[in-house]
Design a protein around this motif. Structure first.
Motif, PDB file in Angstrom:
ATOM      1  N   LEU A  51       0.804  -1.217   0.000  1.00 17.31           N
ATOM      2  CA  LEU A  51       0.000   0.000   0.000  1.00 17.31           C
ATOM      3  C   LEU A  51       0.840   1.271   0.000  1.00 17.31           C
ATOM      4  CD1 LEU A  51      -2.818  -1.308   2.271  1.00 17.31           C
ATOM      5  CD2 LEU A  51      -3.183  -0.216   0.058  1.00 17.31           C
ATOM      6  N   ASP A  52       2.139   1.141   0.217  1.00 14.39           N
ATOM      7  CA  ASP A  52       3.021   2.301   0.155  1.00 14.39           C
ATOM      8  C   ASP A  52       3.609   2.502  -1.235  1.00 14.39           C
ATOM      9  OD1 ASP A  52       4.548   0.025   0.226  1.00 14.39           O
ATOM     10  OD2 ASP A  52       6.006   0.789   1.664  1.00 14.39           O
ATOM     11  N   GLY A  53       3.236   1.663  -2.184  1.00 16.05           N
ATOM     12  CA  GLY A  53       3.756   1.756  -3.540  1.00 16.05           C
ATOM     13  C   GLY A  53       2.689   1.408  -4.556  1.00 16.05           C
ATOM     14  N   LEU A  54       2.802   0.212  -5.118  1.00 16.87           N
ATOM     15  CA  LEU A  54       1.836  -0.271  -6.100  1.00 16.87           C
ATOM     16  C   LEU A  54       0.983  -1.354  -5.439  1.00 16.87           C
ATOM     17  CD1 LEU A  54       0.895  -0.150  -9.030  1.00 16.87           C
ATOM     18  CD2 LEU A  54       2.608  -1.883  -9.578  1.00 16.87           C
ATOM     19  N   PRO A  55      -0.197  -0.981  -4.916  1.00 17.16           N
ATOM     20  CA  PRO A  55      -1.039  -1.937  -4.178  1.00 17.16           C
ATOM     21  C   PRO A  55      -1.457  -3.131  -5.023  1.00 17.16           C
ATOM     22  CG  PRO A  55      -1.793   0.304  -3.831  1.00 17.16           C
ATOM     23  CD  PRO A  55      -0.783   0.348  -4.939  1.00 17.16           C
ATOM     24  N   ARG A  56      -1.507  -4.287  -4.348  1.00 17.61           N
ATOM     25  CA  ARG A  56      -1.909  -5.535  -5.002  1.00 17.61           C
ATOM     26  C   ARG A  56      -2.849  -6.304  -4.091  1.00 17.61           C
ATOM     27  NH1 ARG A  56       4.141  -7.232  -6.241  1.00 17.61           N
ATOM     28  NH2 ARG A  56       4.625  -5.113  -5.689  1.00 17.61           N
ATOM     29  N   LEU A  57      -3.825  -6.945  -4.700  1.00 16.74           N
ATOM     30  CA  LEU A  57      -4.757  -7.800  -3.963  1.00 16.74           C
ATOM     31  C   LEU A  57      -4.293  -9.240  -4.094  1.00 16.74           C
ATOM     32  CD1 LEU A  57      -7.395  -8.410  -2.448  1.00 16.74           C
ATOM     33  CD2 LEU A  57      -8.549  -8.400  -4.666  1.00 16.74           C
ATOM     34  N   ALA A  58      -4.044  -9.859  -2.953  1.00 13.42           N
ATOM     35  CA  ALA A  58      -3.681 -11.276  -2.908  1.00 13.42           C
ATOM     36  C   ALA A  58      -4.863 -12.007  -2.287  1.00 13.42           C
ATOM     37  CB  ALA A  58      -2.417 -11.481  -2.078  1.00 13.42           C
ATOM     38  N   ALA A  59      -5.626 -12.695  -3.113  1.00  9.88           N
ATOM     39  CA  ALA A  59      -6.824 -13.383  -2.640  1.00  9.88           C
ATOM     40  C   ALA A  59      -6.455 -14.659  -1.900  1.00  9.88           C
ATOM     41  CB  ALA A  59      -7.734 -13.715  -3.810  1.00  9.88           C
ATOM     42  N   ALA A  60      -7.188 -14.929  -0.828  1.00  9.69           N
ATOM     43  CA  ALA A  60      -7.039 -16.186  -0.092  1.00  9.69           C
ATOM     44  C   ALA A  60      -7.878 -17.251  -0.793  1.00  9.69           C
ATOM     45  CB  ALA A  60      -7.519 -16.005   1.345  1.00  9.69           C
ATOM     46  N   PRO A  61      -7.556 -18.533  -0.592  1.00 11.61           N
ATOM     47  CA  PRO A  61      -8.364 -19.589  -1.205  1.00 11.61           C
ATOM     48  C   PRO A  61      -9.850 -19.475  -0.853  1.00 11.61           C
ATOM     49  CG  PRO A  61      -6.352 -20.515  -0.318  1.00 11.61           C
ATOM     50  CD  PRO A  61      -6.396 -19.079   0.118  1.00 11.61           C
ATOM     51  N   THR A  62     -10.156 -19.007   0.356  1.00  7.26           N
ATOM     52  CA  THR A  62     -11.548 -18.867   0.775  1.00  7.26           C
ATOM     53  C   THR A  62     -12.243 -17.698   0.086  1.00  7.26           C
ATOM     54  OG1 THR A  62     -10.754 -17.622   2.685  1.00  7.26           O
ATOM     55  CG2 THR A  62     -11.280 -19.952   3.033  1.00  7.26           C
ATOM     56  N   GLY A  63     -11.483 -16.746  -0.442  1.00  4.78           N
ATOM     57  CA  GLY A  63     -12.070 -15.590  -1.107  1.00  4.78           C
ATOM     58  C   GLY A  63     -12.112 -15.685  -2.615  1.00  4.78           C
ATOM     59  N   MET A  64     -11.385 -16.635  -3.189  1.00  5.96           N
ATOM     60  CA  MET A  64     -11.312 -16.754  -4.647  1.00  5.96           C
ATOM     61  C   MET A  64     -12.673 -16.932  -5.327  1.00  5.96           C
ATOM     62  SD  MET A  64      -8.245 -16.299  -5.772  1.00  5.96           S
ATOM     63  CE  MET A  64      -8.080 -17.157  -7.317  1.00  5.96           C
TER      64      MET A  64
END
Length: 98
Positions: A51-64
């Motif tokens: 979040l201090d640079g280029l934010p990325r979403l890393a999905a959890a297996p439960t959220g996929m």
């Protein structure tokens, strides 16, 4: 405002996306937010990192499954809310009573 915790992490925001409420908790001392579905078991959706640079979403297996149902719209909404919450966090902690 009172500070609430989810799995010992401070919850710093919520967002309603496609009829569900998501909670955003700050991973201490890191530019990262942990995202869960709001509910009794706080099912993990994933993390927004960097979040201090280029934010990325890393999905959890439960959220996929939930994210992929309307991808990329839901993933973009989750990421946008995380960025907004992260930018407002300093203000939030200054006014917190908990």
């Amino acid at each position: 405002m009172t500070l609430h915790f989810i799995d010992r992490l401070p919850m710093i925001g919520t967002a309603d996306i496609d009829g569900l409420t998501l909670t955003y908790a700050w991973v201490w001392h890191q530019p990262c937010l942990r995202i869960t579905f709001n509910g009794p078991d706080n099912t993990l959706l994933g993390h927004v990192t960097h979040l201090d640079g280029l934010p990325r979403l890393a999905a959890a297996p439960t959220g996929m499954p939930w994210l992929n149902q309307a991808a990329p719209a839901r993933a973009a909404a989750v990421l946008d809310h995380a960025i907004d919450i992260w930018r407002r966090k300093e203000d939030m902690f200054r006014t917190c009573n908990g």
